[in-house]
Scaffold this motif. Structure first.
Motif, PDB file in Angstrom:
ATOM      1  N   MET A 225       0.183   2.039   4.649  1.00 13.09           N
ATOM      2  CA  MET A 225       0.764   3.328   4.264  1.00 13.09           C
ATOM      3  C   MET A 225       2.074   3.590   5.003  1.00 13.09           C
ATOM      4  SD  MET A 225      -1.204   6.954   4.492  1.00 13.09           S
ATOM      5  CE  MET A 225      -0.401   8.506   4.065  1.00 13.09           C
TER       6      MET A 225
ATOM      7  N   LYS B 234      -1.387  12.974   6.885  1.00 12.86           N
ATOM      8  CA  LYS B 234      -0.157  12.466   7.498  1.00 12.86           C
ATOM      9  C   LYS B 234      -0.404  11.321   8.467  1.00 12.86           C
ATOM     10  CE  LYS B 234       0.077  16.184  10.816  1.00 12.86           C
ATOM     11  NZ  LYS B 234       0.673  17.477  10.990  1.00 12.86           N
TER      12      LYS B 234
ATOM     13  N   GLN C  87      -3.505  15.019  -4.568  1.00 13.66           N
ATOM     14  CA  GLN C  87      -2.993  13.943  -3.724  1.00 13.66           C
ATOM     15  C   GLN C  87      -3.439  12.570  -4.218  1.00 13.66           C
ATOM     16  OE1 GLN C  87      -4.135  16.844  -2.648  1.00 13.66           O
ATOM     17  NE2 GLN C  87      -3.379  17.381  -0.618  1.00 13.66           N
TER      18      GLN C  87
ATOM     19  N   PRO D 131       6.963   2.271   0.413  1.00 17.86           N
ATOM     20  CA  PRO D 131       8.087   3.184   0.166  1.00 17.86           C
ATOM     21  C   PRO D 131       7.636   4.562  -0.330  1.00 17.86           C
ATOM     22  CG  PRO D 131       8.082   1.356  -1.403  1.00 17.86           C
ATOM     23  CD  PRO D 131       7.065   1.041  -0.356  1.00 17.86           C
ATOM     24  N   PHE D 132       6.403   4.626  -0.861  1.00 20.33           N
ATOM     25  CA  PHE D 132       5.899   5.916  -1.338  1.00 20.33           C
ATOM     26  C   PHE D 132       4.832   6.504  -0.418  1.00 20.33           C
ATOM     27  CE2 PHE D 132       6.792   3.131  -5.033  1.00 20.33           C
ATOM     28  CZ  PHE D 132       8.006   3.692  -5.368  1.00 20.33           C
ATOM     29  N   GLY D 133       4.431   5.755   0.584  1.00 24.93           N
ATOM     30  CA  GLY D 133       3.395   6.252   1.491  1.00 24.93           C
ATOM     31  C   GLY D 133       2.048   6.385   0.811  1.00 24.93           C
TER      32      GLY D 133
ATOM     33  N   PHE E  94       7.915  11.113  -8.262  1.00 23.51           N
ATOM     34  CA  PHE E  94       6.813  11.338  -7.329  1.00 23.51           C
ATOM     35  C   PHE E  94       7.141  10.930  -5.892  1.00 23.51           C
ATOM     36  CE2 PHE E  94       3.765  10.751 -11.158  1.00 23.51           C
ATOM     37  CZ  PHE E  94       3.958  12.075 -11.509  1.00 23.51           C
TER      38      PHE E  94
ATOM     39  N   LEU F  85      -1.758  11.506  -7.330  1.00 22.46           N
ATOM     40  CA  LEU F  85      -0.398  11.049  -7.032  1.00 22.46           C
ATOM     41  C   LEU F  85      -0.417   9.593  -6.564  1.00 22.46           C
ATOM     42  CD1 LEU F  85       1.608  13.787  -5.079  1.00 22.46           C
ATOM     43  CD2 LEU F  85       2.475  12.390  -6.928  1.00 22.46           C
ATOM     44  N   TYR F  86      -1.382   9.283  -5.691  1.00 21.07           N
ATOM     45  CA  TYR F  86      -1.486   7.909  -5.189  1.00 21.07           C
ATOM     46  C   TYR F  86      -1.804   6.940  -6.323  1.00 21.07           C
ATOM     47  CZ  TYR F  86      -1.717   9.797  -0.404  1.00 21.07           C
ATOM     48  OH  TYR F  86      -1.444  10.426   0.780  1.00 21.07           O
TER      49      TYR F  86
ATOM     50  N   ARG G  81      -2.554   6.200  14.947  1.00 21.57           N
ATOM     51  CA  ARG G  81      -1.764   6.340  13.720  1.00 21.57           C
ATOM     52  C   ARG G  81      -2.302   7.450  12.821  1.00 21.57           C
ATOM     53  NH1 ARG G  81      -0.962   1.079  12.481  1.00 21.57           N
ATOM     54  NH2 ARG G  81      -3.125   0.855  11.855  1.00 21.57           N
TER      55      ARG G  81
ATOM     56  N   PRO H 283       7.394  14.084  -3.204  1.00 20.78           N
ATOM     57  CA  PRO H 283       6.110  14.668  -2.772  1.00 20.78           C
ATOM     58  C   PRO H 283       5.208  13.680  -2.038  1.00 20.78           C
ATOM     59  CG  PRO H 283       6.261  14.571  -5.188  1.00 20.78           C
ATOM     60  CD  PRO H 283       7.631  14.318  -4.643  1.00 20.78           C
ATOM     61  N   LEU H 284       5.243  12.423  -2.453  1.00 21.40           N
ATOM     62  CA  LEU H 284       4.397  11.439  -1.776  1.00 21.40           C
ATOM     63  C   LEU H 284       4.844  11.239  -0.329  1.00 21.40           C
ATOM     64  CD1 LEU H 284       3.917   8.755  -4.559  1.00 21.40           C
ATOM     65  CD2 LEU H 284       2.086   9.785  -3.238  1.00 21.40           C
ATOM     66  N   ASN H 285       6.155  11.125  -0.154  1.00 17.01           N
ATOM     67  CA  ASN H 285       6.646  10.931   1.211  1.00 17.01           C
ATOM     68  C   ASN H 285       6.403  12.160   2.076  1.00 17.01           C
ATOM     69  OD1 ASN H 285       7.898   8.302   1.934  1.00 17.01           O
ATOM     70  ND2 ASN H 285       8.904   8.615  -0.032  1.00 17.01           N
TER      71      ASN H 285
ATOM     72  N   LEU I  33      14.206   4.238   2.729  1.00 12.02           N
ATOM     73  CA  LEU I  33      13.144   3.236   2.727  1.00 12.02           C
ATOM     74  C   LEU I  33      13.000   2.471   4.051  1.00 12.02           C
ATOM     75  CD1 LEU I  33      14.200   1.659  -0.690  1.00 12.02           C
ATOM     76  CD2 LEU I  33      12.593   3.520  -0.382  1.00 12.02           C
TER      77      LEU I  33
ATOM     78  N   ARG J 144      -4.800   2.224   7.461  1.00 11.91           N
ATOM     79  CA  ARG J 144      -3.603   2.870   6.923  1.00 11.91           C
ATOM     80  C   ARG J 144      -2.307   2.311   7.502  1.00 11.91           C
ATOM     81  NH1 ARG J 144      -3.865   8.947   5.557  1.00 11.91           N
ATOM     82  NH2 ARG J 144      -3.390   9.280   7.737  1.00 11.91           N
TER      83      ARG J 144
ATOM     84  N   THR K  84       1.243   6.454  -8.848  1.00  8.89           N
ATOM     85  CA  THR K  84       2.440   5.794  -8.352  1.00  8.89           C
ATOM     86  C   THR K  84       2.093   4.470  -7.704  1.00  8.89           C
ATOM     87  OG1 THR K  84       3.103   8.016  -7.732  1.00  8.89           O
ATOM     88  CG2 THR K  84       4.575   6.235  -7.087  1.00  8.89           C
TER      89      THR K  84
ATOM     90  N   LEU L 280       3.748  14.020   1.811  1.00 14.61           N
ATOM     91  CA  LEU L 280       2.345  13.912   2.207  1.00 14.61           C
ATOM     92  C   LEU L 280       2.198  13.066   3.464  1.00 14.61           C
ATOM     93  CD1 LEU L 280       0.155  13.172  -0.956  1.00 14.61           C
ATOM     94  CD2 LEU L 280       0.121  15.185   0.501  1.00 14.61           C
ATOM     95  N   ARG L 281       2.939  11.988   3.512  1.00 18.54           N
ATOM     96  CA  ARG L 281       2.827  11.082   4.654  1.00 18.54           C
ATOM     97  C   ARG L 281       3.363  11.727   5.928  1.00 18.54           C
ATOM     98  NH1 ARG L 281       5.280   5.200   4.102  1.00 18.54           N
ATOM     99  NH2 ARG L 281       7.058   6.380   3.353  1.00 18.54           N
ATOM    100  N   ARG L 282       4.397  12.568   5.767  1.00 10.48           N
ATOM    101  CA  ARG L 282       4.987  13.200   6.945  1.00 10.48           C
ATOM    102  C   ARG L 282       4.277  14.506   7.320  1.00 10.48           C
ATOM    103  NH1 ARG L 282       8.160  10.286  10.464  1.00 10.48           N
ATOM    104  NH2 ARG L 282       9.476   8.864   9.294  1.00 10.48           N
TER     105      ARG L 282
END
Lengths: 80, 417, 235
Positions: free
Chosen positions: B104, C42, B20, B108-110, C225, B23-24, B312, C228-230, C61, B101, B27, C232-234
């Protein structure tokens, strides 16, 4: 008698919420020399546990603790 | 910086590279959407206070030592070596971020800036450059866990002095203990903070609901998490986990402390007991009719600040509002709503650092003060110790003219038979 | 000149695609080999099914729209045109009846999509000259935008450039013949290097090749990416 313990510095920590008494004491003790004694007065009941634990982890020594109503007084000898 | 220290820090960095987190780090298009979503940048528009900039401070080191691009063509991504200057930048980045956060949500990528900042915090610990107060507090908590048998007596003695206050709020049958400790097979183990304000109201409410509960010997707050030390974070939360296992409790309820709750609920793996926040327990009592509240107790307009680590980041959103419906007729929601709520500006260990960070905390949370003022509320309720301290400071600084209250103490004050 | 044209149109294309695919596979493998964090990252309130919301976040977006509607508009238009042009390039190689459900001429857009793309790219580029985006940007960010701009501008205006010369001389049919020989590993550049506007094709392919080779080693990997990144957030 605890009342007769001499201190080289006093800190009034009454009314401060946790963890401020510990934060202030850990700073205050740096102002005295090793072997000298710091007197701290708190009203936070948590400090009864916090102070001994802090003293253990920081290598200082609590010479005496006494309670008078809300007020808790610690005598701490700087050992480290 | 000598080679030995650098190697040690890079090893710490490597240890942080989970799938994880990589990935952060891999990106970010540096689009800057996050910039004004950070309360610090929104209050003080200086580029170094944007989430992406903070993340880049870590990312540049990542590129330099872990990426082909940074090794071959460092200029492309401005890859940077890990030296003393880098440590200063890491400190500035990590301790100007409260880990709320909010960025976050918009990214757009969280990308989770808090996770990236946890690398910065760990590197600072490795280099002995972290705020020493936080480490001192974490060590104190761990020491308390090791010497619990010695201090039990003192603790119980201290609780005795709180008993009358608890009974003042809610009378219990003679012979019952107002603040039980060490109760085997309790339904709830309540983990409070060291202060009376965290114990007395909660105890009165448990007693009013006829709960079979026990107070933990430990305080909930996890200074290990604030300073970003995974080993200490675990030692501190393990004290509570072990106590809960020893007493065979069904549920551990964490006091109004956002970080402690999130660490226990979401960040320390599955537990053999249920984890809930005090707020969730109170909402449950109301729903089940175990407690009743006087809705006319507070006749001033009330608003609620969602602690980031509770709402959150941990999902306690509807319950506080449900409770407030029973406490007031004039509840005023803040705008924007909980998911987009502004951080109070006190998280991530900043409040625990006390006066050292006061100036920054006040300047960086101007948007929060504006948000509160806009509601026109006179009572500002919240359910987190950090937020409470910070909001009280903001109240003085920005003359918000509100009374900052813990939700639990409002519940305790409004209890009716 | 002929040699340079041939080098760009044949070996460099193969090299570019090799680097592109190998690079992406390498990047993904490097990621998958890392241990997974056992905890959830999340954001609440949670919505189910998480994967659908993650896809919505990826393709629409919502956070950007809320924060910066102008940027959101350009991002949406840009990525949509990019997708259409990707389809357009596929159609250049094969007949794809499913895309002909809405009948259109090959090549799609005849340069208009490319103009929209170029305008969006210039918008993205000039944004990076203004604080705080300026302070965040690194050379890579400008480099990638400029590279993409050059690829797009030469590609999209090929049809327009054709009008300056003999319009019938080199068009989609010739491009298709060339691309099919490449795909069959029997490269034959045929007639694509003799026309007046061949230089546009060669430049388009040249910058396109560079773009493909830069892709796996740059922030362009966000395209892969993002899902998969989105997720993770959800949660």
């Amino acid at each position: 008698m605890t009342e007769q313990l001499n201190s080289d510095k006093e800190l009034d920590l009454k009314g401060l919420p946790c963890p401020m008494p510990i934060v202030k004491v850990s700073k205050g003790i740096k102002d005295i020399e090793i072997g000298q004694v710091l007197k701290a007065v708190t009203t936070d009941p948590g400090s009864l546990n916090d102070f001994p634990a802090w003293a253990r982890s920081s290598g200082n020594e609590i010479l005496d603790t006494h309670q008078n109503g809300e007020e808790i007084t610690f005598y701490i000898k700087r050992s480290a | 910086m000598d080679k030995q220290l650098q190697d040690k820090l890079l090893e710490l960095f490597t240890g942080k590279l989970s799938r994880q987190v990589q990935l952060y780090l891999d990106t970010c298009s540096r689009c800057g959407v996050c910039s004004d979503t950070c309360h610090v940048y929104a209050s003080m528009p200086i580029p170094k206070y944007t989430p992406a900039y903070r993340a880049e401070v870590v990312r540049r080191i990542f590129k330099k030592y872990f990426k082909a691009q940074g090794k071959l063509l460092p200029v492309l991504g401005e890859a940077k070596i890990l030296d003393e200057t880098a440590l200063d930048e890491l400190k500035e980045a990590a301790y100007s971020c409260t880990g709320c956060r909010r960025c976050m949500v918009y990214c757009p990528f969280g990308i989770d800036t808090q996770q990236i900042m946890s690398i910065a915090k760990l590197l600072l610990i490795g280099a002995n450059s972290e705020p020493e107060i936080l480490t001192m507090l974490a060590d104190m908590s761990i020491s308390k866990g090791e010497s619990i048998e010695e201090s039990k007596e003192r603790f119980i003695e201290g609780l005795k002095r709180l008993e009358t206050d608890v009974i003042d709020k809610w009378k219990i049958k003679a012979g019952k203990t107002p603040i039980p400790t060490d109760a085997q097979n309790a339904d709830i183990l309540y983990v409070a903070l060291a202060g009376a304000h965290s114990i007395v109201p909660a105890a009165a409410i448990f007693n009013a609901a006829g709960e079979n509960w026990s107070l933990s010997f430990f305080e909930a707050v996890n200074f290990g998490a604030f300073v970003g030390d995974p080993a200490k974070t675990k030692l501190i939360s393990d004290r509570i986990v072990n106590e809960a296992k020893r007493l065979k409790v069904k549920e551990v309820s964490i006091c109004e402390c956002g970080t402690a709750f999130r660490v226990m609920k979401h960040l320390s793996g599955p537990q053999p007991f249920k984890v809930s926040s005090l707020t969730e327990v109170h909402a449950r009592y109301l729903r089940e009719g175990r407690i009743k509240l006087d809705q006319s107790k507070f006749d001033l307009p009330v608003t609620y600040h969602d602690p980031c680590q509770m709402a959150r980041n941990a999902g306690v959103i509807d319950d506080p509002r449900f409770i407030l419906q029973h406490l007031t007729d004039d509840f005023r929601e803040m705008a924007p709503d909980p998911k987009y709520n502004w951080c109070c500006g006190g998280g991530g260990g900043l409040v625990a650092l006390g006066e050292e960070t006061l100036d920054f905390r006040m300047k960086s949370a101007r948007v929060k003060a504006d948000q509160v003022k806009k509601t026109g509320a006179k009572i500002l309720a919240t359910a987190c110790e950090n937020c409470h301290t910070q909001l009280s400071d903001l109240n003085d600084h920005y003359k918000m003219n509100v009374e900052v209250k813990f939700l639990s103490s409002m519940v305790a004050d409004a209890l009716v038979h | 000149m002929d040699t340079i044209y041939t080098l760009i149109l044949v070996p460099m294309v193969y090299l570019a695609f090799f680097v592109f695919f190998a690079g992406i596979i390498w990047r993904i493998t490097a990621l998958i080999r890392k241990p997974k964090l056992p905890t959830t990252l999340k954001i609440y309130p949670e919505k189910k099914p998480a994967i659908l919301w993650a896809l919505t976040d990826t393709f629409f977006l919502p956070g950007v729209r809320r924060n910066n509607p102008v940027l959101w508009f350009f991002l949406m238009v840009f990525h949509l045109c990019l997708l259409l042009l990707f389809i357009g390039h596929l159609e250049l190689v094969w007949d794809l009846p499913m895309f002909q459900m809405i009948p259109h001429e090959i090549f799609l857009g005849n340069g208009f999509l490319g103009i929209i793309l170029s305008v969006s790219l210039l918008f993205f580029l000039f944004r990076r000259f203004i604080s705080p985006t300026k302070d965040l940007s690194v050379p890579e960010d400008y480099f990638v935008l400029i590279l993409l701009f050059l690829t797009v501008i030469f590609g999209s205006e090929m049809d327009w450039a054709r009008r300056w010369y003999a319009y019938e001389e080199m068009g989609p049919a010739e491009y298709r013949a060339y691309l099919q020989t490449l795909l069959a590993f029997k490269p034959d550049i045929g007639d694509v290097n003799i026309s007046g506007h061949s230089f546009m094709l060669v430049l388009h392919v040249f910058f396109g090749n560079l773009f493909l080779m830069v892709f796996p080693f740059s922030n362009l990997m966000h395209s892969i990416f993002a899902i998969p990144l989105n997720k993770l957030r959800r949660g």
